[in-house]
Design a protein around this motif. Structure first.
Motif, PDB file in Angstrom:
ATOM      1  N   LYS A  71       0.821  -1.208   0.000  1.00 44.27           N
ATOM      2  CA  LYS A  71       0.000   0.000   0.000  1.00 44.27           C
ATOM      3  C   LYS A  71       0.858   1.262   0.000  1.00 44.27           C
ATOM      4  O   LYS A  71       1.807   1.367   0.767  1.00 44.27           O
ATOM      5  CB  LYS A  71      -0.916  -0.013   1.225  1.00 44.27           C
ATOM      6  CG  LYS A  71      -1.951  -1.144   1.197  1.00 44.27           C
ATOM      7  CD  LYS A  71      -2.727  -1.216   2.502  1.00 44.27           C
ATOM      8  CE  LYS A  71      -3.707  -2.388   2.492  1.00 44.27           C
ATOM      9  NZ  LYS A  71      -4.356  -2.565   3.806  1.00 44.27           N
ATOM     10  N   TYR A  72       0.511   2.193  -0.867  1.00 47.63           N
ATOM     11  CA  TYR A  72       1.199   3.489  -1.000  1.00 47.63           C
ATOM     12  C   TYR A  72       2.698   3.321  -1.294  1.00 47.63           C
ATOM     13  O   TYR A  72       3.524   4.101  -0.807  1.00 47.63           O
ATOM     14  CB  TYR A  72       0.996   4.340   0.267  1.00 47.63           C
ATOM     15  CG  TYR A  72      -0.444   4.627   0.566  1.00 47.63           C
ATOM     16  CD1 TYR A  72      -1.177   5.549  -0.197  1.00 47.63           C
ATOM     17  CD2 TYR A  72      -1.104   3.967   1.595  1.00 47.63           C
ATOM     18  CE1 TYR A  72      -2.512   5.803   0.066  1.00 47.63           C
ATOM     19  CE2 TYR A  72      -2.447   4.217   1.870  1.00 47.63           C
ATOM     20  CZ  TYR A  72      -3.144   5.134   1.098  1.00 47.63           C
ATOM     21  OH  TYR A  72      -4.470   5.380   1.361  1.00 47.63           O
ATOM     22  N   LEU A  73       3.025   2.334  -2.092  1.00 53.47           N
ATOM     23  CA  LEU A  73       4.423   2.048  -2.413  1.00 53.47           C
ATOM     24  C   LEU A  73       5.148   3.274  -2.964  1.00 53.47           C
ATOM     25  O   LEU A  73       6.251   3.614  -2.511  1.00 53.47           O
ATOM     26  CB  LEU A  73       4.500   0.896  -3.425  1.00 53.47           C
ATOM     27  CG  LEU A  73       5.881   0.630  -4.045  1.00 53.47           C
ATOM     28  CD1 LEU A  73       6.889   0.220  -2.977  1.00 53.47           C
ATOM     29  CD2 LEU A  73       5.770  -0.450  -5.127  1.00 53.47           C
ATOM     30  N   ARG A  74       4.546   3.948  -3.939  1.00 50.27           N
ATOM     31  CA  ARG A  74       5.219   5.077  -4.590  1.00 50.27           C
ATOM     32  C   ARG A  74       5.505   6.200  -3.596  1.00 50.27           C
ATOM     33  O   ARG A  74       6.598   6.769  -3.581  1.00 50.27           O
ATOM     34  CB  ARG A  74       4.353   5.597  -5.745  1.00 50.27           C
ATOM     35  CG  ARG A  74       5.037   6.669  -6.587  1.00 50.27           C
ATOM     36  CD  ARG A  74       4.184   7.048  -7.777  1.00 50.27           C
ATOM     37  NE  ARG A  74       2.895   7.600  -7.358  1.00 50.27           N
ATOM     38  CZ  ARG A  74       1.946   7.987  -8.187  1.00 50.27           C
ATOM     39  NH1 ARG A  74       2.118   7.869  -9.505  1.00 50.27           N
ATOM     40  NH2 ARG A  74       0.813   8.489  -7.745  1.00 50.27           N
ATOM     41  N   GLU A  75       4.522   6.501  -2.748  1.00 57.81           N
ATOM     42  CA  GLU A  75       4.685   7.591  -1.795  1.00 57.81           C
ATOM     43  C   GLU A  75       5.688   7.234  -0.688  1.00 57.81           C
ATOM     44  O   GLU A  75       6.511   8.066  -0.292  1.00 57.81           O
ATOM     45  CB  GLU A  75       3.326   7.950  -1.164  1.00 57.81           C
ATOM     46  CG  GLU A  75       2.343   8.584  -2.130  1.00 57.81           C
ATOM     47  CD  GLU A  75       1.719   7.586  -3.102  1.00 57.81           C
ATOM     48  OE1 GLU A  75       1.381   7.991  -4.233  1.00 57.81           O
ATOM     49  OE2 GLU A  75       1.566   6.396  -2.730  1.00 57.81           O
ATOM     50  N   VAL A  76       5.631   5.987  -0.202  1.00 55.72           N
ATOM     51  CA  VAL A  76       6.604   5.545   0.814  1.00 55.72           C
ATOM     52  C   VAL A  76       8.009   5.575   0.239  1.00 55.72           C
ATOM     53  O   VAL A  76       8.961   5.996   0.909  1.00 55.72           O
ATOM     54  CB  VAL A  76       6.256   4.127   1.331  1.00 55.72           C
ATOM     55  CG1 VAL A  76       7.380   3.583   2.212  1.00 55.72           C
ATOM     56  CG2 VAL A  76       4.937   4.142   2.109  1.00 55.72           C
ATOM     57  N   HIS A  77       8.143   5.168  -1.013  1.00 59.12           N
ATOM     58  CA  HIS A  77       9.448   5.196  -1.683  1.00 59.12           C
ATOM     59  C   HIS A  77       9.999   6.612  -1.742  1.00 59.12           C
ATOM     60  O   HIS A  77      11.170   6.858  -1.412  1.00 59.12           O
ATOM     61  CB  HIS A  77       9.311   4.605  -3.090  1.00 59.12           C
ATOM     62  CG  HIS A  77      10.520   4.795  -3.948  1.00 59.12           C
ATOM     63  ND1 HIS A  77      10.656   5.849  -4.835  1.00 59.12           N
ATOM     64  CD2 HIS A  77      11.667   4.089  -4.038  1.00 59.12           C
ATOM     65  CE1 HIS A  77      11.823   5.776  -5.435  1.00 59.12           C
ATOM     66  NE2 HIS A  77      12.461   4.715  -4.970  1.00 59.12           N
ATOM     67  N   ALA A  78       9.161   7.564  -2.134  1.00 56.25           N
ATOM     68  CA  ALA A  78       9.615   8.950  -2.273  1.00 56.25           C
ATOM     69  C   ALA A  78      10.068   9.539  -0.940  1.00 56.25           C
ATOM     70  O   ALA A  78      11.128  10.177  -0.839  1.00 56.25           O
ATOM     71  CB  ALA A  78       8.500   9.805  -2.879  1.00 56.25           C
ATOM     72  N   VAL A  79       9.290   9.310   0.115  1.00 60.04           N
ATOM     73  CA  VAL A  79       9.654   9.832   1.436  1.00 60.04           C
ATOM     74  C   VAL A  79      10.921   9.149   1.945  1.00 60.04           C
ATOM     75  O   VAL A  79      11.801   9.799   2.535  1.00 60.04           O
ATOM     76  CB  VAL A  79       8.495   9.648   2.439  1.00 60.04           C
ATOM     77  CG1 VAL A  79       8.937  10.056   3.848  1.00 60.04           C
ATOM     78  CG2 VAL A  79       7.279  10.454   2.007  1.00 60.04           C
ATOM     79  N   SER A  80      11.034   7.854   1.713  1.00 53.99           N
ATOM     80  CA  SER A  80      12.213   7.110   2.167  1.00 53.99           C
ATOM     81  C   SER A  80      13.480   7.626   1.502  1.00 53.99           C
ATOM     82  O   SER A  80      14.531   7.750   2.154  1.00 53.99           O
ATOM     83  CB  SER A  80      12.042   5.614   1.889  1.00 53.99           C
ATOM     84  OG  SER A  80      10.932   5.086   2.582  1.00 53.99           O
ATOM     85  N   GLU A  81      13.389   7.937   0.219  1.00 57.28           N
ATOM     86  CA  GLU A  81      14.558   8.487  -0.495  1.00 57.28           C
ATOM     87  C   GLU A  81      14.956   9.842   0.097  1.00 57.28           C
ATOM     88  O   GLU A  81      16.145  10.115   0.326  1.00 57.28           O
ATOM     89  CB  GLU A  81      14.255   8.645  -1.988  1.00 57.28           C
ATOM     90  CG  GLU A  81      14.278   7.353  -2.781  1.00 57.28           C
ATOM     91  CD  GLU A  81      15.685   6.856  -3.100  1.00 57.28           C
ATOM     92  OE1 GLU A  81      16.674   7.366  -2.522  1.00 57.28           O
ATOM     93  OE2 GLU A  81      15.793   5.943  -3.934  1.00 57.28           O
ATOM     94  N   GLU A  82      13.963  10.680   0.359  1.00 59.62           N
ATOM     95  CA  GLU A  82      14.261  11.996   0.920  1.00 59.62           C
ATOM     96  C   GLU A  82      14.861  11.877   2.319  1.00 59.62           C
ATOM     97  O   GLU A  82      15.805  12.589   2.685  1.00 59.62           O
ATOM     98  CB  GLU A  82      12.999  12.859   0.970  1.00 59.62           C
ATOM     99  CG  GLU A  82      13.289  14.287   1.429  1.00 59.62           C
ATOM    100  CD  GLU A  82      12.047  15.139   1.596  1.00 59.62           C
ATOM    101  OE1 GLU A  82      12.184  16.251   2.139  1.00 59.62           O
ATOM    102  OE2 GLU A  82      10.955  14.691   1.207  1.00 59.62           O
ATOM    103  N   LEU A  83      14.323  10.958   3.122  1.00 61.87           N
ATOM    104  CA  LEU A  83      14.849  10.753   4.467  1.00 61.87           C
ATOM    105  C   LEU A  83      16.287  10.249   4.416  1.00 61.87           C
ATOM    106  O   LEU A  83      17.149  10.723   5.176  1.00 61.87           O
ATOM    107  CB  LEU A  83      13.961   9.762   5.232  1.00 61.87           C
ATOM    108  CG  LEU A  83      14.399   9.409   6.655  1.00 61.87           C
ATOM    109  CD1 LEU A  83      14.534  10.663   7.519  1.00 61.87           C
ATOM    110  CD2 LEU A  83      13.416   8.417   7.277  1.00 61.87           C
ATOM    111  N   ALA A  84      16.560   9.304   3.522  1.00 62.40           N
ATOM    112  CA  ALA A  84      17.921   8.780   3.384  1.00 62.40           C
ATOM    113  C   ALA A  84      18.904   9.892   3.036  1.00 62.40           C
ATOM    114  O   ALA A  84      20.002   9.976   3.608  1.00 62.40           O
ATOM    115  CB  ALA A  84      17.952   7.681   2.325  1.00 62.40           C
TER     116      ALA A  84
END
Length: 304
Positions: A71-84
């Motif tokens: 669920k919400y793969l694209r959005e979780v991916h985007a936030v995770s990249e920014e956090l990293a």
């Protein structure tokens, strides 16, 4: 020398993420923890503290859930990249990253960011759950049940390769503390990978002091840094009621403090995150206050 290390400047990063979980409210976790006097606590212990604010996280109402198993793969991916990327900069600046969640899916980005600087990183996973599911094994499709698997290199490529590398950690460098609710796919992966898990049975039988002694040996054996990922549902719901997935029979308030006091004495942590505080499900911000008290222990607060 040890005193100087303990006084490493701290950078707080809030991640108001609730896309990885089914229950709303955990996005308010960073604010609840700050409201419970986090910065005052750390400053009183003698730390230089900067608060970098919150990352921008999409609200579930604005986006389509996408795949039911992710669920919400694209959005979780985007936030995770920014956090990293954010944490990469924090560590490069010589500061200690303290991350506030948000649901536990944020650990995907956290670990991707800090492990770039600690390629043999030890990991203490303080949690009622294993968070070792993949799209194939998840009973819910919620990504907050997947971050440890992702960090080991198991799961959707978009998540596994956040930060441009994989895996982030090795199974022999991980210890899970407080587990009492594991899915069958998680049990299988734990056995296959030989991950050390201290269930509540182990904690009851051995005592938290012995558990931490073995934990410290494992996470420092050949490692170049140690990350603490603490889910407040690792504690018993009587002590930390404001969490989205409470499981009865957890670690007591005092056992939790002992674990973190021993961790502070060992002086090995290079980063830490506290997740899954949900003030909507809480009483009088009690769980956020517990989080701040535990953070105090992590950073060396003592009774005497």
């Amino acid at each position: 020398m040890q005193k100087e290390k303990q006084r490493k400047p701290i950078s707080i990063v809030g991640v108001p993420m609730d896309l990885g979980a089914d229950r709303r409210g955990v996005d308010m976790g960073p604010s609840a923890i700050r409201y419970a006097s986090l910065q005052e606590k750390l400053t009183s212990l003698g730390y230089d503290v900067e608060d970098l604010g919150n990352l921008q996280v999409p609200t579930p109402e604005s986006y389509d859930v996408g795949q039911q198993q992710l669920k919400y793969l694209r959005e979780v991916h985007a936030v995770s990249e920014e956090l990293a990327q954010t944490l990469d900069r924090v560590v490069a600046a010589g500061r200690f990253p303290l991350i506030l969640g948000g649901d536990h899916s944020i650990a995907i980005g956290t670990i991707a960011g800090v492990a770039r600087h600690h390629r043999q990183m030890g990991l203490i996973w303080f949690d009622a759950h294993g968070d070792l599911n993949t799209a194939e094994t998840t009973p819910s499709g919620n990504i907050h049940g997947m971050p440890l698997a992702v960090s080991l290199g198991y799961g959707h490529p978009d998540l596994v390769h956040i930060g441009g590398y994989a895996p982030k950690i090795r199974p022999e460098n991980i210890v899970i503390i407080g587990a009492r609710q594991l899915d069958e796919g998680e049990r299988k992966l734990i056995r296959e990978q030989g991950i050390r898990v201290f269930t509540m049975h182990d904690i009851d039988r051995l005592g938290m002091g012995n558990v931490m002694e073995e934990t410290l040996q494992i996470v420092t054996d050949g490692t170049d840094g140690v990350h603490l990922s603490l889910d407040l549902d690792g504690l018993d719901p009587n002590d930390a009621p404001g969490v989205g997935t409470p499981v009865a029979g957890g670690i007591t308030y005092r056992e939790s403090h002992l674990a973190l006091e021993l961790l502070a004495e060992a002086d090995i942590l290079t980063s830490a995150e506290f997740v899954e505080v949900n003030p909507i499900l809480d009483t009088g911000n009690r769980t956020a206050k517990v989080a701040v008290a535990l953070i105090g222990s992590v950073f060396g607060e003592k009774v005497l």
